[in-house]
Scaffold this motif. Structure first.
Motif, PDB file in Angstrom:
ATOM      1  N   ARG A 129       0.947  -1.177   0.029  1.00  0.00           N
ATOM      2  CA  ARG A 129      -0.011   0.066   0.160  1.00  0.00           C
ATOM      3  C   ARG A 129       0.796   1.241  -0.004  1.00  0.00           C
ATOM      4  NH1 ARG A 129      -2.840  -1.106   5.201  1.00  0.00           N
ATOM      5  NH2 ARG A 129      -3.043   1.088   5.401  1.00  0.00           N
ATOM      6  N   GLY A 130       2.216   1.076  -0.242  1.00  0.00           N
ATOM      7  CA  GLY A 130       2.969   2.234  -0.336  1.00  0.00           C
ATOM      8  C   GLY A 130       3.500   2.997   1.283  1.00  0.00           C
ATOM      9  N   ILE A 131       3.312   2.000   2.029  1.00  0.00           N
ATOM     10  CA  ILE A 131       3.519   2.429   3.708  1.00  0.00           C
ATOM     11  C   ILE A 131       4.869   2.358   3.712  1.00  0.00           C
ATOM     12  CG2 ILE A 131       3.236   1.639   6.081  1.00  0.00           C
ATOM     13  CD1 ILE A 131       0.592   2.705   5.027  1.00  0.00           C
ATOM     14  N   GLY A 132       5.542   1.459   3.237  1.00  0.00           N
ATOM     15  CA  GLY A 132       7.219   1.255   3.369  1.00  0.00           C
ATOM     16  C   GLY A 132       7.880   2.804   2.971  1.00  0.00           C
ATOM     17  N   THR A 133       7.232   3.028   1.675  1.00  0.00           N
ATOM     18  CA  THR A 133       7.719   4.355   1.166  1.00  0.00           C
ATOM     19  C   THR A 133       7.514   5.582   2.161  1.00  0.00           C
ATOM     20  OG1 THR A 133       7.607   3.606  -1.136  1.00  0.00           O
ATOM     21  CG2 THR A 133       7.637   6.103  -0.637  1.00  0.00           C
ATOM     22  N   ASP A 134       6.215   5.691   2.565  1.00  0.00           N
ATOM     23  CA  ASP A 134       5.923   6.442   3.719  1.00  0.00           C
ATOM     24  C   ASP A 134       6.876   6.704   4.717  1.00  0.00           C
ATOM     25  OD1 ASP A 134       3.689   7.368   1.932  1.00  0.00           O
ATOM     26  OD2 ASP A 134       2.427   6.601   3.157  1.00  0.00           O
ATOM     27  N   LEU A 135       7.002   5.436   5.157  1.00  0.00           N
ATOM     28  CA  LEU A 135       7.877   5.304   6.596  1.00  0.00           C
ATOM     29  C   LEU A 135       9.329   5.392   6.147  1.00  0.00           C
ATOM     30  CD1 LEU A 135       8.387   4.300   9.337  1.00  0.00           C
ATOM     31  CD2 LEU A 135       8.526   1.821   8.384  1.00  0.00           C
ATOM     32  N   ALA A 185      17.020  -9.768  -2.687  1.00  0.00           N
ATOM     33  CA  ALA A 185      15.773 -10.620  -3.073  1.00  0.00           C
ATOM     34  C   ALA A 185      14.515  -9.561  -2.750  1.00  0.00           C
ATOM     35  CB  ALA A 185      15.291 -11.884  -2.544  1.00  0.00           C
ATOM     36  N   ASN A 186      14.830  -8.632  -1.890  1.00  0.00           N
ATOM     37  CA  ASN A 186      13.671  -7.665  -1.384  1.00  0.00           C
ATOM     38  C   ASN A 186      13.578  -6.525  -2.452  1.00  0.00           C
ATOM     39  OD1 ASN A 186      11.735  -6.248   0.044  1.00  0.00           O
ATOM     40  ND2 ASN A 186      12.842  -6.499   1.824  1.00  0.00           N
ATOM     41  N   THR A 187      12.897  -6.931  -3.434  1.00  0.00           N
ATOM     42  CA  THR A 187      12.420  -5.828  -4.399  1.00  0.00           C
ATOM     43  C   THR A 187      11.429  -4.791  -4.046  1.00  0.00           C
ATOM     44  OG1 THR A 187      10.748  -7.348  -5.566  1.00  0.00           O
ATOM     45  CG2 THR A 187      13.263  -7.221  -6.540  1.00  0.00           C
ATOM     46  N   ALA A 188      10.658  -5.221  -2.966  1.00  0.00           N
ATOM     47  CA  ALA A 188       9.633  -4.167  -2.461  1.00  0.00           C
ATOM     48  C   ALA A 188      10.494  -2.975  -1.744  1.00  0.00           C
ATOM     49  CB  ALA A 188       8.458  -4.803  -1.467  1.00  0.00           C
ATOM     50  N   ALA A 189      11.439  -3.657  -0.940  1.00  0.00           N
ATOM     51  CA  ALA A 189      12.283  -2.564  -0.192  1.00  0.00           C
ATOM     52  C   ALA A 189      13.006  -1.664  -1.153  1.00  0.00           C
ATOM     53  CB  ALA A 189      13.279  -3.429   0.792  1.00  0.00           C
ATOM     54  N   GLN A 190      13.412  -2.137  -2.398  1.00  0.00           N
ATOM     55  CA  GLN A 190      14.233  -1.448  -3.507  1.00  0.00           C
ATOM     56  C   GLN A 190      13.398  -0.357  -3.990  1.00  0.00           C
ATOM     57  OE1 GLN A 190      14.937  -3.712  -6.916  1.00  0.00           O
ATOM     58  NE2 GLN A 190      16.807  -2.321  -7.401  1.00  0.00           N
ATOM     59  N   LEU A 191      12.205  -0.823  -3.988  1.00  0.00           N
ATOM     60  CA  LEU A 191      11.273   0.020  -4.897  1.00  0.00           C
ATOM     61  C   LEU A 191      10.955   1.254  -3.816  1.00  0.00           C
ATOM     62  CD1 LEU A 191       9.356   1.106  -6.967  1.00  0.00           C
ATOM     63  CD2 LEU A 191       7.587  -0.427  -6.240  1.00  0.00           C
ATOM     64  N   ALA A 192      10.574   0.792  -2.545  1.00  0.00           N
ATOM     65  CA  ALA A 192      10.546   1.842  -1.538  1.00  0.00           C
ATOM     66  C   ALA A 192      11.531   2.835  -1.292  1.00  0.00           C
ATOM     67  CB  ALA A 192       9.848   1.091   0.013  1.00  0.00           C
ATOM     68  N   MET A 193      12.623   2.209  -1.331  1.00  0.00           N
ATOM     69  CA  MET A 193      13.947   3.220  -1.041  1.00  0.00           C
ATOM     70  C   MET A 193      14.040   4.200  -2.203  1.00  0.00           C
ATOM     71  SD  MET A 193      16.637   0.808   0.580  1.00  0.00           S
ATOM     72  CE  MET A 193      16.580   0.083   2.399  1.00  0.00           C
ATOM     73  N   LEU A 194      13.950   3.767  -3.328  1.00  0.00           N
ATOM     74  CA  LEU A 194      14.073   4.391  -4.631  1.00  0.00           C
ATOM     75  C   LEU A 194      13.027   5.664  -4.618  1.00  0.00           C
ATOM     76  CD1 LEU A 194      15.330   1.686  -7.206  1.00  0.00           C
ATOM     77  CD2 LEU A 194      16.681   3.669  -6.016  1.00  0.00           C
ATOM     78  N   VAL A 195      11.649   5.100  -4.546  1.00  0.00           N
ATOM     79  CA  VAL A 195      10.732   6.045  -4.515  1.00  0.00           C
ATOM     80  C   VAL A 195      10.768   7.225  -3.672  1.00  0.00           C
ATOM     81  CG1 VAL A 195       8.126   6.358  -4.382  1.00  0.00           C
ATOM     82  CG2 VAL A 195       8.984   4.571  -5.776  1.00  0.00           C
ATOM     83  N   ALA A 196      11.306   6.682  -2.389  1.00  0.00           N
ATOM     84  CA  ALA A 196      11.470   7.825  -1.277  1.00  0.00           C
ATOM     85  C   ALA A 196      12.472   8.765  -1.320  1.00  0.00           C
ATOM     86  CB  ALA A 196      11.613   7.136   0.234  1.00  0.00           C
ATOM     87  N   GLY A 197      13.446   8.398  -2.672  1.00  0.00           N
ATOM     88  CA  GLY A 197      14.485   9.478  -3.003  1.00  0.00           C
ATOM     89  C   GLY A 197      15.696   8.821  -2.474  1.00  0.00           C
ATOM     90  N   MET A 198      16.044   7.333  -2.007  1.00  0.00           N
ATOM     91  CA  MET A 198      17.457   7.043  -1.809  1.00  0.00           C
ATOM     92  C   MET A 198      17.851   6.547  -3.153  1.00  0.00           C
ATOM     93  SD  MET A 198      16.726   5.165   2.034  1.00  0.00           S
ATOM     94  CE  MET A 198      18.472   5.302   2.410  1.00  0.00           C
TER      95      MET A 198
END
Length: 185
Positions: free
Chosen positions: A107-113, A137-150
């Motif tokens: 739900r995009g919560i990781g990016t918000d966090l 293997a954690n592509t969800a974390a990859q996406l969250a970090m990139l979208v958050a600006g990392m």
């Protein structure tokens, strides 16, 4: 000690308390939630020890470790945990880590966090560099970090031993002078 309490649109961060042990165990003790973390699921007793260490760290001067409950803004329910650890030898740099209950994934919560952690680190702690490592293997974390600006920096080979085998880590970071703080949630 000035307690941490930060709110975004959907999430908040606050100091953990002993009353949070069961909610945190729902993350630390869940095999799905810890699949990509560098440790096996924790017992309730181990989570009690983590909370006790967090409470001790909160009173340290200078404070180097922040273990924070992740809450839903509307309900106040604890849905995860976030860590920010300031490096002793480099006090303007910190490592972040996080875990969310699986029923809140997708739900995009990781990016918000991550955005909330970056806001806390850059605005409140005046850090220069914030970084985090993830399982390849954690592509969800990859996406969250990139979208958050990392920015993805690279791979550390055989960085951690998890579940009986060596595992690489992929490092992401954000720098205060590149950070887009206007994207706060």
């Amino acid at each position: 000690m000035r307690p941490v309490e930060i709110s975004g649109k959907r999430l908040g961060l606050r100091e953990v308390t002993t009353a949070d042990v069961d909610a945190l165990h729902a993350v630390y003790g869940d095999p799905a939630a810890t699949e990509h973390l560098p440790f096996d699921p924790r017992t309730r007793e181990e989570v009690e020890e983590i909370v006790a260490e967090a409470l001790d760290a909160a009173g340290a001067a200078p404070r180097r470790l922040y273990v924070l409950a992740v809450t839903e803004t509307e309900s106040g329910e604890v849905i995860g945990v976030a860590r920010l650890h300031i490096e002793a030898d480099h006090p303007h740099s910190a490592e972040i880590g996080l875990g969310l209950r699986p029923d809140h994934w997708g739900r995009g919560i990781g990016t918000d966090l991550i955005r909330l952690l970056l806001t806390f680190g850059f605005r409140h702690l005046r850090l220069h560099r914030i970084w985090g490592a993830r399982s390849p293997a954690n592509t969800a974390a990859q996406l969250a970090m990139l979208v958050a600006g990392m920015v993805e920096e690279g791979r550390i080979r055989h960085h951690v031993r998890a579940r009986g085998a060596w595992r690489d880590s992929v490092v992401h970071s954000a720098l205060e002078d590149e950070w887009e703080g206007h994207r706060d949630d």
